[in-house]
Motif scaffolding. Structure first.
Motif, short mmCIF file in Angstrom:
data_model
loop_
_atom_site.label_atom_id
_atom_site.label_comp_id
_atom_site.label_asym_id
_atom_site.label_seq_id
_atom_site.Cartn_x
_atom_site.Cartn_y
_atom_site.Cartn_z
N ALA A 142 0.83 -1.21 0.00
CA ALA A 142 0.00 0.00 0.00
C ALA A 142 0.86 1.26 0.00
N GLU A 143 1.92 1.23 0.80
CA GLU A 143 2.80 2.40 0.85
C GLU A 143 3.49 2.61 -0.50
N GLU A 144 3.95 1.52 -1.10
CA GLU A 144 4.64 1.64 -2.39
C GLU A 144 3.69 2.10 -3.50
N VAL A 145 2.49 1.54 -3.53
CA VAL A 145 1.55 1.84 -4.60
C VAL A 145 0.85 3.18 -4.39
N MET A 146 0.42 3.44 -3.18
CA MET A 146 -0.43 4.61 -2.94
C MET A 146 0.25 5.75 -2.17
N GLY A 147 1.40 5.50 -1.58
CA GLY A 147 2.00 6.49 -0.70
C GLY A 147 3.02 7.42 -1.33
N HIS A 150 3.69 10.09 -6.75
CA HIS A 150 3.15 9.89 -8.09
C HIS A 150 1.64 10.07 -8.16
N ILE A 151 0.98 10.19 -7.03
CA ILE A 151 -0.49 10.33 -7.04
C ILE A 151 -0.85 11.73 -7.47
N ASN A 153 -3.14 14.42 -7.13
CA ASN A 153 -4.19 14.91 -6.23
C ASN A 153 -5.18 15.84 -6.93
#
Length: 158
Positions: A142-147, A150-151, A153
């Motif tokens: 979760a940290e790697e994918v969503m944290g 790169h998100i 906002n």
């Protein structure tokens, strides 16, 4: 933009008919008139049920691939293998094509799982095996994918 929620345990009969759970059927009601696409998954031994409107968006991406590149043609051929247009009948059932059942090893007990804009159809035991993960491993994932940074906002969430 469509966002499916929830997972469901169901049964499929000997003919490959699946009675949709009422919660999922209610989510699909506005999409009935356009129909659905069912296909083999790219990311696991399951099937994907796409509302036509979402499938059409995916097809726009596929059409942009350069067909003079062999890898693109190979991808398209495999991606489109087994694609079928299907409808949900008045009783709230859909018929899974017999040719697709062996790919996902679907026998009787199945799991329907949200993949955000489409539904994954799994053999129940295979699904349970697929989602087994240690809590700490999932936390790291979760940290790697969503944290990360790169998100976007500012992405449209409508």
């Amino acid at each position: 933009m469509i966002h499916f929620n929830n997972s469901y345990d169901c049964k499929v009969d000997a003919k490959g008919r699946l009675m949709l759970p009422s919660g999922l059927k209610n989510q699909l009601l506005p999409l009935l008139k356009d129909g659905f696409i069912i296909k083999r998954s790219v990311n696991g031994k399951c099937l994907e049920l796409w509302p036509r409107i979402e499938w059409d968006v995916e097809m726009v991406k596929i059409k942009k691939l350069n067909r003079y590149v062999k890898k693109n043609n190979d991808f398209i051929r495999i991606f489109m293998a087994g694609v079928k247009e299907i409808e949900i009948d008045n009783a709230g059932r859909l018929l899974i094509p017999k040719k697709l059942l062996p790919f996902a090893a679907i026998k009787k007990e199945i799991a329907l799982s949200s993949a955000v804009n489409y539904i994954e159809i799994w053999d129940k035991d295979r699904y349970e095996d697929e989602i087994k993960i240690d809590a700490l491993d999932f936390e790291a994932m979760a940290e790697e994918v969503m944290g990360g940074d790169h998100i976007d906002n500012n992405a449209d969430v409508s």
